[in-house]
Enzyme design. Structure first.
Site, short mmCIF file in Angstrom:
data_model
loop_
_atom_site.label_atom_id
_atom_site.label_comp_id
_atom_site.label_asym_id
_atom_site.label_seq_id
_atom_site.Cartn_x
_atom_site.Cartn_y
_atom_site.Cartn_z
N SER A 47 0.88 -1.19 0.00
CA SER A 47 0.00 0.00 0.00
C SER A 47 0.90 1.22 0.00
CB SER A 47 -0.86 0.02 1.26
OG SER A 47 -1.41 1.32 1.48
N TYR A 76 -1.37 -0.85 10.52
CA TYR A 76 -1.62 -1.17 9.10
C TYR A 76 -0.44 -0.68 8.25
CZ TYR A 76 -3.67 -1.24 4.44
OH TYR A 76 -3.88 -1.48 3.11
N1 NAP Z 1 -8.68 -0.68 -1.25
C1 NAP Z 1 -7.66 0.11 -1.00
O1 NAP Z 1 -7.77 1.34 -0.95
C2 NAP Z 1 -6.29 -0.50 -0.81
C3 NAP Z 1 -5.18 0.36 -0.88
C4 NAP Z 1 -3.91 -0.17 -0.70
C5 NAP Z 1 -3.75 -1.52 -0.47
N2 NAP Z 1 -4.84 -2.33 -0.41
C6 NAP Z 1 -4.62 -3.76 -0.14
O2 NAP Z 1 -5.22 -4.52 -1.16
C7 NAP Z 1 -5.50 -5.82 -0.68
C8 NAP Z 1 -6.88 -6.24 -1.10
O3 NAP Z 1 -7.83 -5.40 -0.51
P1 NAP Z 1 -9.14 -4.89 -1.24
O4 NAP Z 1 -9.04 -3.43 -1.36
O5 NAP Z 1 -9.41 -5.69 -2.43
O6 NAP Z 1 -10.23 -5.16 -0.08
P2 NAP Z 1 -11.41 -6.21 0.02
O7 NAP Z 1 -12.35 -6.06 -1.12
O8 NAP Z 1 -11.94 -6.06 1.41
O9 NAP Z 1 -10.68 -7.62 -0.14
C9 NAP Z 1 -9.98 -8.25 0.90
C10 NAP Z 1 -9.87 -9.72 0.55
O10 NAP Z 1 -9.14 -10.37 1.60
C11 NAP Z 1 -9.90 -11.48 2.06
N3 NAP Z 1 -9.68 -11.72 3.47
C12 NAP Z 1 -9.93 -10.89 4.51
N4 NAP Z 1 -9.66 -11.50 5.67
C13 NAP Z 1 -9.22 -12.75 5.35
C14 NAP Z 1 -8.80 -13.87 6.12
N5 NAP Z 1 -8.79 -13.82 7.47
N6 NAP Z 1 -8.43 -15.00 5.48
C15 NAP Z 1 -8.46 -15.06 4.12
N7 NAP Z 1 -8.85 -14.03 3.34
C16 NAP Z 1 -9.23 -12.89 3.96
C17 NAP Z 1 -11.36 -11.10 1.80
O11 NAP Z 1 -12.18 -12.27 1.63
P3 NAP Z 1 -13.10 -12.96 2.75
O12 NAP Z 1 -13.74 -11.87 3.54
O13 NAP Z 1 -14.04 -13.78 1.92
O14 NAP Z 1 -12.17 -13.81 3.55
C18 NAP Z 1 -11.25 -10.39 0.47
O15 NAP Z 1 -11.25 -11.31 -0.60
C19 NAP Z 1 -5.26 -5.77 0.85
O16 NAP Z 1 -4.01 -6.35 1.14
C20 NAP Z 1 -5.23 -4.28 1.14
O17 NAP Z 1 -4.45 -3.98 2.27
C21 NAP Z 1 -6.10 -1.86 -0.58
#
Ligand code: NAP
Length: 269
Positions: A144, A157
């Site tokens: 991130s 985080y």
């Molecule tokens: N969105 C942003 O602004 C942003 C910015 C920078 C970095 N990121 C990073 O991008 C990555 C993906 O996030 P996203 O934005 O796509 O958010 P998201 O839509 O909430 O996706 C998160 C994913 O992680 C899975 N997950 C959560 N807890 C888990 C667990 N205990 N075991 C296995 N899987 C788990 C969730 O699936 P289940 O709930 O089905 O388990 C979901 O598929 C993360 O690493 C986040 O830190 C996001």
């Protein structure tokens, strides 16, 4: 159905049930990968697997696993160690938080470290030896921009994502000469469920700092195709990152010496 590309092996994607992971699943299948999708919500994984299989003809398997548990991490590590078809690991599963440290529940912070740091480390450790033996393969880690901006959002985080950046740089140093590609992606704010889970709806952010999830993943894949180690999809001028990284590397030879720096020496007069 899309025209079939040559077989690219299997990509295992964590956090594939929504957001960034689900879009990567679509794009990697279109690039010729069969998929193994991992997350906790099996119903969502099944629906996504069916949709991608129908639209691309690729084989899409899925595994329900909670990667904050030892059982969940071991299960996926076993798959990574034993399935010789796996050519790509996408460590994407992650959660964030927006509250200050002192207002946060410590068990929740520790679970975040389990997922963002420990699971990512275990899964990488599980797949890397096989990729080294084969002399090829790719590991993509989703960090991130808070890895570079710890003053934003929650400090744990940010620190977890600094780990992902540092770990990826070290992996690249260790594995690039053995044929294993490492890419670390630093998304800025991206419109996914992440923000609801982290406690700040994405609609409350200034919209000029929010990228769509499709644009973010497509940009990250351009970075992958360009051979980048570090991809920051929103950063307009790549030289900003290159200067920052060059300054860090220039400090390297001066950081460990037999004598303290002049400013830390005791005054004896
Ligand atoms: N969105 C942003 O602004 C942003 C910015 C920078 C970095 N990121 C990073 O991008 C990555 C993906 O996030 P996203 O934005 O796509 O958010 P998201 O839509 O909430 O996706 C998160 C994913 O992680 C899975 N997950 C959560 N807890 C888990 C667990 N205990 N075991 C296995 N899987 C788990 C969730 O699936 P289940 O709930 O089905 O388990 C979901 O598929 C993360 O690493 C986040 O830190 C996001």
């Amino acid at each position: 159905m899309e025209t079939h590309r040559p077989d690219s092996g299997v990509a295992l994607i964590t956090g594939a049930s929504s957001g960034i992971g689900a879009v990567y699943a679509d794009r990697l299948a279109k690039r010729g990968h069969d998929l193994i999708l991992v997350a906790r919500d099996v119903a969502k994984l099944e629906a996504l697997a069916e949709r991608i299989n129908r639209s691309t003809g690729r084989r899409v398997d899925f595994i329900g696993a909670d990667l904050t548990t030892l059982d969940g991490m071991r299960h996926i590590s076993d798959v990574l160690e034993s399935d010789a078809r796996i050519t790509l690991l996408l460590n994407n599963a992650g959660v964030g938080a927006t509250q200050p440290l002192v207002d946060s529940e410590v068990n929740r912070l520790c679970k975040m470290i389990q997922l963002n740091v420990t699971a990512l480390t275990r899964l990488t450790h599980a797949v890397a030896p096989a990729l080294v033996v084969r002399g090829q393969g790719t590991i993509i880690n989703i960090a991130s921009i808070v890895a570079l901006a710890p003053e934003l959002l929650n400090g744990v985080y940010a620190a977890s994502k600094s780990y992902v950046l540092t770990f990826s740089q070290a992996l690249h140093h260790e594995l690039a000469s053995k044929g294993v590609r490492i890419q670390v992606v630093l998304p800025g704010a991206t419109s996914t469920e992440f923000w609801n889970v982290a406690g700040l709806p994405v609609q409350k952010l200034p919209q000029e700092i929010v990228m769509t999830v499709d644009d973010m993943v497509d940009a990250a894949l351009v970075g992958l195709d360009r051979g980048e180690l570090v991809t920051i999809p929103a950063l307009p001028d790549a030289e900003d990152w290159e200067r920052f990284d060059a300054a860090r590397k220039a400090m390297g030879p001066k950081l460990s010496r037999s004598v303290a720096a002049e400013r830390y020496r005791l005054q004896t007069d």
